[in-house]
Design a protein around this motif. Structure first.
Motif, short mmCIF file in Angstrom:
data_model
loop_
_atom_site.label_atom_id
_atom_site.label_comp_id
_atom_site.label_asym_id
_atom_site.label_seq_id
_atom_site.Cartn_x
_atom_site.Cartn_y
_atom_site.Cartn_z
N TYR A 79 0.75 -1.50 -0.01
CA TYR A 79 -0.07 -0.06 -0.07
C TYR A 79 0.78 1.18 0.10
CZ TYR A 79 -3.56 -3.46 1.85
OH TYR A 79 -4.16 -4.31 2.06
N SER A 119 -1.82 -0.79 -4.01
CA SER A 119 -3.04 0.12 -3.75
C SER A 119 -2.30 1.19 -3.33
CB SER A 119 -4.01 -0.71 -2.93
OG SER A 119 -4.61 -1.80 -3.23
N TYR A 136 -8.00 4.25 -3.37
CA TYR A 136 -9.09 4.24 -2.36
C TYR A 136 -9.22 5.93 -1.67
CZ TYR A 136 -9.05 -0.75 -3.21
OH TYR A 136 -9.00 -1.80 -3.62
N MET A 196 -14.87 5.83 3.03
CA MET A 196 -15.07 4.82 3.81
C MET A 196 -15.69 5.13 5.20
SD MET A 196 -11.62 2.63 2.96
CE MET A 196 -11.78 1.33 3.93
N PHE A 212 -7.17 3.23 6.70
CA PHE A 212 -7.52 2.57 5.64
C PHE A 212 -7.43 1.05 5.98
CE2 PHE A 212 -6.35 -0.06 2.03
CZ PHE A 212 -7.38 -0.10 1.23
N LYS A 213 -6.46 0.67 6.60
CA LYS A 213 -5.93 -0.88 7.04
C LYS A 213 -6.99 -1.25 8.05
CE LYS A 213 -1.95 -2.53 7.02
NZ LYS A 213 -0.78 -2.74 7.57
N GLU A 225 -10.39 -1.53 6.57
CA GLU A 225 -10.47 -2.66 5.55
C GLU A 225 -10.64 -4.01 6.18
OE1 GLU A 225 -7.57 -4.40 1.69
OE2 GLU A 225 -6.75 -3.47 3.44
N TYR A 226 -9.73 -4.30 7.15
CA TYR A 226 -9.81 -5.68 7.95
C TYR A 226 -10.77 -5.33 9.10
CZ TYR A 226 -5.64 -6.80 5.21
OH TYR A 226 -4.89 -7.14 4.02
N GLY A 270 -12.46 -6.73 4.47
CA GLY A 270 -11.64 -6.91 3.22
C GLY A 270 -12.41 -6.57 2.11
N VAL A 309 -13.61 -3.71 0.14
CA VAL A 309 -13.26 -2.19 -0.11
C VAL A 309 -13.64 -1.91 -1.55
CG1 VAL A 309 -12.20 -1.95 2.12
CG2 VAL A 309 -10.98 -2.41 -0.02
#
Length: 291
Positions: free
Chosen positions: A62, A178, A221, A226, A267-268, A271-272, A277, A279
């Motif tokens: 990333y 990403s 992203y 988000m 973001f991470k 995302e998780y 996961g 996204v």
């Protein structure tokens, strides 16, 4: 040899002399108590830090980007929310074409979850001759960015662009990589300007999307989108990161690279966590042109 400038208040110990932080067996959200070091990059240490970036970027998964720039000088003639995507892009293009970026912050996360960050201080802007918004410069000054120091000791934006394009391994080599930004049409647009040597942005949204895909790929992203879909989160990147328990980065807790680190961490985590996961729908930066 070029003498290094006096350490700004946001400078810190060079990152490559610090221990590695929060590596894990697989890519996963970093522990909330880990503070990521930021390396300030000037003309005098540009070659050295570029080599370190290239070495670390070989394992990149990333990349987050945040650009500080001297405000907005072209304003919409009506409510921003009423603008079409083409009108929003025209506004972005008018401002990015007219203005010179001040800092480019890049945070890289490798495939083991380790994060390193660089803050490239640029020398091209001149307070007394280049277009800018005075309130924006005053705001950045209050956060520790001295544009006069940048002019004396910073890196030429064309030199940075050439390094990113041909040497970093991040631009144009995007298979499996990403890119992350927060409310970042301007951040991505300035990055495109830097890596193209200061050329004007494409004339329309389709051309901009094509340029972004060419240089960054299609995995770009928008963390703002988000976060907006998570009602429990506060508004604003710094508030979101603090809410999730992340400490401010070391060395530059308020400027461009710090924002990149926070965007990457948030973001991470989302995302998780909240998104398990999934996204893919938040590659909305190019569709909505948020900023």
């Amino acid at each position: 040899m070029f003498a290094p400038p006096p350490p700004p208040p946001y400078n810190t110990v060079p990152m490559h002399r610090l221990p590695s932080f929060y590596h894990a067996d697989s890519v996963s959200p970093p522990p909330p108590l880990a503070a990521v070091p930021v390396q300030a990059v000037w003309a005098w240490n540009f070659d050295q830090e570029s080599s370190i970036l290239r070495s670390f970027a070989m394992g990149a998964r990333y990349v987050a980007v945040d650009v500080h720039y001297p405000g907005i000088v072209h304003q919409p003639g009506k409510d921003h929310n009423a603008l079409t995507p083409e009108q929003r892009y025209a506004l972005v293009k008018a401002n990015v074409d007219s203005l010179k970026p001040l800092q480019v912050g890049i945070a890289v996360c490798d495939r083991h979850g380790g994060i390193q960050a660089w803050e490239f201080n640029l020398c091209d802007f001149r307070r007394h001759s280049d277009p800018h918004d005075a309130n924006s410069l005053a705001y950045l000054d209050g956060r520790g960015l001295d544009v006069d120091t940048l002019a004396k000791h910073g890196v030429d934006a064309r030199r940075l662009g050439a390094m990113l394009l041909s040497f970093s391994g991040l631009i144009g080599h995007w298979h499996g990589l990403s890119w992350v930004t927060y409310a970042g049409a301007y951040h991505v647009a300035y990055l495109i300007k830097v890596v193209t040597g200061g050329r004007p942005l494409p004339n329309d949204v389709a051309g901009f999307v094509s340029a972004v895909r060419h240089f960054l790929g299609d995995q770009v992203y928008d963390v703002a989108g988000m976060a907006a879909d998570c009602p429990a989160l506060p508004v604003g990147l710094e508030r979101i990161a603090a809410h999730l328990g992340f400490h401010p980065p070391w060395g530059s807790s308020t400027l461009a690279a710090a924002a990149g680190v926070r965007a990457l961490q948030v973001f991470k985590r989302l995302e998780y966590g909240e998104f398990a996961g999934d996204v893919g729908s938040y590659r909305g930066l190019l569709k909505g042109l948020h900023y």
